[in-house]
Every structure is written in structure tokens, then in C-alpha cells.
Write a protein that holds these residues in place. Structure first.
Motif: not given
Length: 860
Positions: A72-73, A75, A175-176, A178
Motif C-alpha cells: 500500500r505504501v 507499490g 501515504r505513499q 518509494s
């Protein structure tokens, strides 16, 4: 301090976001790669997850959820491994200290010290470990003292990553990122209250209708979502939905199995002994060989057999293991009514003794080895007050009055093995009026009551009635956060909570203003439950030929309009992916209650103008009809969001009550139309605000606006922003202390000027609270200048039935108005400067306003 190695409020403050300061805290989430930090997500790729193949099912459940949270965060869903040899280079290890071969091997090799977890309840330890195995370069260890400790440590990390506990139950977007890193170091936590949870109740037609649409019923599929929510909030205990004809165990046997697999401690409500839902008895009662009357005097054999069956079911896990339950003992009458006339102490002592014999017979162990709770709810508290003896190992669960005021707290035997707890209400069906549509609970009042309970030793169970769960998200989140770390929920932390809650759900950009919305909503909504509103609740103003003068109702409507306008302003800045959550958590509650006030105030004006055949009555009739339609539109909008995900959830009837219980449907208030048209120049008739005359004969001060605040020994009056009807109320802290004499009591001083010789009446506006000691009310002192201190007493008698005594009538009025006014005469006052002094005498007093009114008739 119950939180060992806990880094205090600074650590707690970084939980709701990922600020740069998190990079300096041990084992915290940071967005920047710093020395010694473990890459949890790097370039979108997550760390792996490592658990023992033989781990408790609760750990497998949480590992799967955590893997999904990584996706969810960042990907990409995390990969779960069960052997270091096929694990990725960096991993998150989840296990139980002393039961996990993976984690125990790290302890044996001196890579991690978990000695502080030994013997603890639901504690967890989080630490970055370098090179734990040849093919694993670094690992984040989440070690629990038991299975729930490991679960809570894992969900704690998920929330720090940006996955709100409400990601599913309120559609809060994740809240995403990378890139996320866990800083080097270690931290540990454990709960301050042993059992923490909620009671799904009064769930028809809302939650039950929603569950039927979404899951096919109140079944294990629904409970899987509920259990996950509870665990993500670090709760461990639940009373399941029980409105007839629901039975947690019979409706879907998978529900109980799932609860145990996920690590939930199951209970039953205060009147459902030994795991048995009352609905189960109703399915048997027509068979005299197995059921019959719910009466222990006449049908004890069948009732004991019924209870024994519940215990045998609890033992049916297999392998000599027991499904984890906290057993409710005692007995109330059928339908949650008193068991008998009067106080049946001897009968109830016999019942409890027989229940404990059944526990020993079925479990094969001494009764004290099976956790039990006795709920002192309504008339059952009388048994306790009159000396009923309860075994030392049973937890005594005190209750509030169903309206947010705790009735009794421990006064003796504070070190009993079973300890004490509190059953609290955010929702209720009963007198003087049902309230179950909307959240009307000030978290500041919840804090004051639960802080009092904690300081007085009620630290073993905190459970709250939340009705349908939605729309109680905000106070429930607060209740369980405080239950986890009650020592950390100081007045300063309480003041920060609205903004921090908003940041957890919506990010930092609008957190301060959304937090202000929630605080103001709590102030306005707690003034009067929506179900208690009608056209006569507050006075309206007077009609002049060319304008209308506002009264109290209109002024309250103005407050709701201002709040709605501010909400609309903020909503314009809410990102598209947050609109659904914002609507559920902020927008709908504000607009729905504001609209109800508009409707009833317009109804009042319509009826008043119609009495004089004033055609402007028709304008207000139009407003009533528009507001009634708007109520339905808002409900329909709620039910349509997220493609109908929450259909039925706002279907509680909430207007046009006549008696305490529900109307059967929404009914628009009766309006009157008069003959004749409104002249064009009057169609937009002004409603002019005329201030009440406040001159030298009247003084009204918010309690927090004292001219002086004088401490007394270890006690002092403290301002609690957001509490009460004014901007802030005052309470004496720390709570839990004995009564004080005036010569040692803290006091507040309010200066005033007397223009002419007179006498006056002092009115102290208090929030309702109850005498938790049983001495006969709570006292506060008042004096003028150097005069004697006069004790004023707030003595309320909670009742679920008719208000047949002055004390009960006073309680009815207090909970309806959410206010108690105590009065005192000043005696003769000479012209000049004077001072009102308000003295702390008893604990558990909330001072909201101080009012002084001169008696003009006595002026020279």
C-alpha cells in the motif's frame, strides 16, 4: 511508568507523520537514508518478512497484513519467508521472545537483548540488527513478549509507515513513499491497561443492514475487518454485536475461530454470562427440557446446563487448548433488565459461586486460572455498594451512567488480584432518550473521566459501547490510544490530539485547522444530543414588523453555520483521494447536525409567526421542508460513497422523538402555513442580532478566564481547552486525590465591581459528574472576598427509568442539558471591588463558567 524504554511524548508525536526529526529517533521511520538505517522500502522495493513456520496463527495474520501494507505504501507487496536461507538480504522478523527459534537464536548469539520482555503482558521490542545470518545483511526485529505483543509491534510499524488503522473502516488513504528507512537503535512499549476494547451494540438497523449488504450478515467476514481494526488500534478485547436474534457463536461458528487465530480476547456483554449470547437462550426457551424461564430461582438446572455448554464450547479448540475469553459472570434479567425486585445479594452470590464451580468442572483447573469479569452495571452496582462479596481474582467492571459520567470507582481493596475496570458509553438505548445516530462525545470529557478512573486504580479493563463503530471513529481512536498509554495522555498531549489525529488521517498540511474543526464540533455536538432536539429545545427571539430578533436557538444555529462554512473552506483544499475519508470523518457529522438545528429552529419560527397569522411563517415552512430533504440527501450521499460501501450505515432514525425510544421512521416536524403572500420586500427579512443587556448587573465569565489561579499543596486548577460549553473548562489536577479543606485547597479568583449596594446570586456552571465514592454528591466551594466558604453540592442519581426523586430529576436534566448550575447568595455587597473565589473540595468537578447576577430590587 508502565512503558519501559518508551521515549515519551516525542516518540509518540512522530507516530502521526514522518518528519525529519524521526531520523534522530531510535527504530523510527525516516524518509532519508542515514547511517545504520535499514531500508524498509527502497526504490519501491520492500524488505522481506521472516516468521517461523510454527508461529502462532496471529503472527501469520499480521505478517500477511504487513506485507500488504508495504504494498500500500511502496507499490509492491512484501514477500514472506519462513527460513533465513531463502529470505531477502534485508528482512523484518516477527516473533515471540522465548517461542521463536529465529529470534531466540539472535538472543543466544548476543545480537539482541530481550530480557526486559520477560513476564510482560503484550509488550513489544523493535530493534535493527546487523548481519543476523550469512545471507541476511540486516534485519528489523519485532519481538513480542506474547503473540499480541508481536502483533501490536507490527501494526505500530505499519502506522508509522503511513497506514492508518482507519484505512479500510474510514477509507483513509495510505501515504505513499518509494523510500522508507528504519533508523538504528531500539524501542519498546507495553500497554497501561490490560484489556482494551469496544462493544458493538444497538446495531440495528445501521451496522446490521450494512453487514447484510456487504458480507451477507454479521458473520466472520465482517468480524475479520472489525478484529483487524481493533488490533491496529492496539486493542485486544471485544463484546460482539448481540441485539436479538444475533449470536456470535451460532450465527457463524467461524467467527470465534477467527478471533482466536487473530489474537482477540472475546467477551460477552454485561448481561451474557459464560460466553452465552442472550439470543442463544431465546432459541431454547420454548423447550422446557433445555430452556424455560430465565429465572435462577425456578430454573437453575437448565440455566447451569446452558452455561456449561458455553464453557465446553470455549474448551473445544482441541489439543487441551482454550479459546481465549474473558468470562462475564453474574446475571441480570432477560432483556438486560434487573434480575429481581430489590437487591438480591444472596441470590447473586449463589449464582457466582455456582458459575465458578462450572468453570472448574469444565476447564479442570481452579476457577482463578480463568479470567473473569463482573460488570457493576445499573442496579448491579447496588449489590457491590451493599457489600456483596466477589472472589478476589474477578475483575470488578464499574460503569458510567450511560451518558459519560462514571458512577463508582474503587475506594478500598485497591490491590485485589482481579483489579478494576470501566465500561463506558459513546452510544446508548434508554432513558431519558436514545442516542445512537452521531458522535456527540467530547474527547476532552472522555479524557477527564478515564484519567480519573486510571488514577483511582481502574487499570485492568477499559471497554466502550460504540454502537455501529461508525461514526464513532474519532472518540474510539482516542479511547484506545489513551488505554494503551494512559500515563502519556497528559493535558498537553490531550490538547495536541485533535491535530495529531488529523495529521494521521489527512497529512500535516491541513492538520491544525481540521483538528480545530473536530474540537469545535465536539463542543457544539455535546451541548445536546440530536435525538433530544425539537422546536422547543431552545428559545427563539421576537418578531418585529420588518425584522426578526435572534434568540438563543438562532445564536446556536449561527455557531453551526460558522463551523459549516469553515469546514467548506477547508474542504476546498482536500486532495481528491482524501475526499471520501474527509466526508465520513469531518464533513458529514458537521453538516448533518447543523442541518438538524436549522430544521428545528425554522420550525420554532414557523409556529411562532403562524400564531399571529404572519405570512413570514411560510418562509420558515419552506426552510423546514428543505432541511428535512437535505437530511435525506446527506444520508443518501453517505450511503453512495465508495460505490455504496457504507450503505445503511447512517440509517439510524434521529428526529421527531416523542418518548425515550426510537420513532419508527424519519418524520418532518409539523409546520403551519398561513394565508397570504409575503410581500417582496419581506422575502429576505433580516434577522437582526440584538445583544442581551449585559451591564453592571450581570457578569458571565468562562472558568478559564480567572484573574488568579492559586495552587493548594500538590493540587492546582488546570485549564483543559475544548472541554465544556465554553472554550475551556477547569479541573483540579492531579485527579484521584481526597477532599481538601479550604485552607489547603486550590482556588480560582474572579474580580468584579459593584456599582451600588446590593446582594447577588452566584451561579457555577459545571459539567455533570457523579460521586464515585458514594458519600452523597460532589462538592465545590464558593466565597466572596474574605467571607466564609460555602459548600455547594452536585448530587445526581442516575436512573434508567422514571425520574421519581429530586436527585433523579436532577440527573435527567443534567444529562439532557449537559450542564449543572449550582447557586449561592452573596449577602449584602457594598459598592466597589470584590472577588468571587471558587475552591476545590472534592475530586471530579469540572467548572465551565462563573456567573454573577445582581439583585436590582435590593439596590439602594
Amino acid at each position: 511508568m508502565r512503558h519501559f524504554l518508551f521515549l515519551g511524548l516525542l516518540v509518540a508525536s512522530v507516530l502521526f507523520c514522518r518528519p525529519a526529526s524521526a531520523c534522530t529517533m531510535p527504530a523510527s521511520i525516516c524518509e532519508s537514508p542515514i547511517e545504520g538505517a535499514l531500508p524498509l522500502i527502497e526504490g519501491g522495493e520492500p524488505a522481506g518478512i521472516l516468521i517461523d513456520a510454527t508461529a502462532d496463527p496471529a503472527l501469520h495474520h499480521v505478517a500477511e497484513d504487513f506485507a500488504e501494507d508495504l504494498g500500500r505504501v511502496g507499490g509492491h507487496v512484501g514477500r514472506i519467508a519462513m527460513n533465513p536461507e531463502n529470505a531477502p538480504r534485508r528482512v523484518v522478523i516477527i516473533g515471540i521472545a522465548g517461542e521463536s527459534p529465529l529470534i531466540d537464536s539472535l538472543v543466544e548469539r548476543g545480537l539482541i537483548d530481550l530480557s526486559r520482555l520477560s513476564g510482560q503482558w503484550e509488550a513489544f521490542h523493535v530493534e535493527v540488527v546487523q548481519a543476523p545470518w550469512p545471507n541476511v545483511s540486516e534485519a528489523l526485529v519485532i519481538a513480542g513478549s506474547d503473540r499480541r505483543g508481536a502483533v501490536f509491534g507490527t501494526y505500530d510499524l505499519s502506522e508509522r509507515m503511513g497506514v492508518s488503522p482507519w484505512y479500510w473502516f474510514a477509507d483513509v488513504p495510505v501515504r505513499q513513499a518509494s523510500d522508507l528507512f528504519v533508523t538504528a537503535g531500539r524501542r519498546s512499549e507495553q500497554p497501561g491497561v490490560r484489556y482494551r476494547g469496544f462493544f458493538i451494540n444497538d446495531e440495528d438497523p445501521a451496522l446490521s443492514g450494512w453487514a447484510e449488504d456487504t458480507f451477507g450478515g454479521v458473520n466472520s467476514a465482517m468480524y475479520e475487518r472489525v478484529f483487524e481494526l481493533l488490533l491496529r488500534m492496539k486493542g485486544n478485547y471485544i463484546w460482539p454485536a448481540m441485539w436479538a436474534p444475533k449470536s456470535f457463536h451460532l450465527d457463524d461458528p467461524r467467527s470465534a475461530i477467527l478471533a482466536d487465530e487473530m489474537g482477540i480476547v472475546m467477551g460477552t456483554s454485561h448481561h451474557e454470562p459464560l460466553t452465552r449470547a442472550q439470543a442463544e437462550w431465546h432459541r431454547l426457551e420454548n423447550d422446557p427440557s433445555t430452556g424455560g424461564a430465565w429465572n435462577y430461582l425456578t430454573n437453575a438446572e437448565n440455566i447451569r446446563a446452558f452455561w456449561s455448554g458455553g464453557l465446553e464450547r470455549m474448551m473445544s479448540k482441541g489439543g487441551g487448548q482454550t479459546f481465549e475469553n474473558l468470562l462475564t459472570i453474574g446475571m441480570r434479567g432477560d432483556g438486560d433488565e434487573p434480575m429481581s425486585e430489590g437487591t438480591a445479594i444472596e441470590l447473586l452470590e449463589t449464582i457466582v459461586s455456582d458459575q465458578r464451580k462450572l468453570i472448574e468442572e469444565v476447564t479442570g483447573r481452579p476457577a482463578e486460572e480463568t479470567p473473569q469479569v463482573w460488570a457493576l452495571y445499573k442496579e448491579v452496582q447496588d449489590y457491590y455498594d451493599r457489600g456483596m462479596k466477589v472472589p478476589e481474582d474477578v475483575t470488578l467492571l464499574f460503569a458510567d451512567d450511560n451518558w459519560g459520567q462514571i458512577r463508582r470507582l474503587p475506594t478500598h481493596d485497591l490491590h485485589r488480584v482481579g483489579g478494576f475496570g470501566v465500561y463506558y458509553h459513546f452510544d446508548y438505548v434508554g432513558a431519558p432518550r436514545n442516542y445512537k445516530w452521531m458522535n456527540t462525545n467530547q474527547v476532552e470529557k472522555v479524557w477527564q473521566q478515564m484519567n480519573l478512573a486510571y488514577e483511582r486504580g481502574a487499570r485492568d479493563i477499559w471497554i466502550v459501547n460504540v454502537g455501529d463503530i461508525k461514526p464513532m471513529e474519532y472518540p474510539l481512536d482516542f479511547f484506545l490510544r489513551m488505554a494503551w498509554a494512559p500515563d502519556e495522555m497528559t493535558p498537553q498531549a490531550l490538547a495536541r490530539y485533535p491535530e495529531e489525529w488529523a495529521a494521521r488521517q489527512f497529512g500535516e498540511d491541513q492538520a491544525d485547522v481540521i483538528g480545530d474543526l473536530m474540537t469545535e464540533f465536539g463542543r457544539l455536538a455535546s451541548r445536546r444530543k440530536p435525538e433530544l432536539l425539537d422546536a422547543s429545545t431552545f428559545p427563539i427571539g421576537k418578531a418585529a414588523p420588518d425584522h426578526l430578533v435572534k434568540g438563543e436557538y438562532d445564536l446556536i444555529v449561527d455557531e453551526w453555520r460558522r463551523l459549516s462554512a469553515e469546514m467548506e473552506r477547508i474542504r476546498q483544499h482536500i486532495p481528491a483521494n482524501q475526499e471520501s475519508a474527509f466526508f465520513q470523518l469531518v464533513e458529514f457529522p458537521i453538516l448533518a447536525i447543523a442541518n438538524l438545528y436549522e430544521m428545528y429552529a425554522a420550525t420554532a419560527w414557523n409556529r411562532q409567526l403562524a400564531l399571529n397569522n404572519d405570512p413570514r411563517a411560510n418562509l420558515f415552512a419552506d426552510r423546514v421542508e428543505a432541511a428535512f430533504a437535505r437530511d435525506a440527501e446527506l444520508t443518501q450521499k453517505y450511503h453512495a460513497i465508495e460505490s455504496g460501501k457504507w450503505n445503511h450505515m447512517m440509517s439510524q432514525v434521529h428526529m421527531s422523538y416523542v418518548i425515550w425510544n426510537d420513532p419508527t421512521e424519519q418524520v418532518m416536524p409539523t409546520i403551519v402555513r398561513v394565508a397570504g403572500d409575503v410581500p417582496e420586500k419581506m422575502r429576505n427579512a433580516r434577522i437582526v442580532f440584538t445583544s442581551p443587556e449585559v451591564g453592571p448587573g450581570h457578569l458571565l465569565r468562562n472558568a478559564a478566564e480567572a484573574d488568579r489561579n492559586i495552587t493548594g499543596g500538590k493540587l492546582a486548577w488546570h485549564e483543559i481547552p475544548g472541554l465544556g460549553e465554553s472554550s475551556a473548562a477547569m479541573i483540579a489536577l492531579p485527579q484521584g486525590h481526597a477532599a481538601t479543606d479550604p485552607d489547603e485547597a486550590p482556588r480560582l479568583e474572579y474580580d468584579f465591581v459593584v456599582p451600588e449596594t446590593t446582594d447577588a446570586q452566584i451561579r457555577l456552571h459545571l459539567l455533570p459528574t457523579l460521586d464515585t465514592i458514594g458519600r452523597g454528591g460532589v462538592r465545590i466551594g464558593v466565597s466572596v472576598d474574605e467571607g466564609p466558604v460555602r459548600e455547594l453540592v452536585m448530587d445526581l442519581e442516575p436512573t434508567g427509568g422514571a425520574a421519581d426523586t429530586p436527585g433523579k430529576r436532577a440527573w435527567y436534566d443534567a444529562v439532557i442539558q449537559n450542564r449543572v448550575v449550582l447557586t449561592a447568595r452573596t449577602g449584602r455587597l457594598l459598592p466597589g471591588d470584590h472577588t468571587i473565589k471558587v475552591w476545590r473540595i472534592d475530586d471530579n468537578v469540572i467548572l465551565d463558567r462563573v456567573e454573577l447576577e445582581f439583585n436590582a430590587a435590593n439596590m439602594d
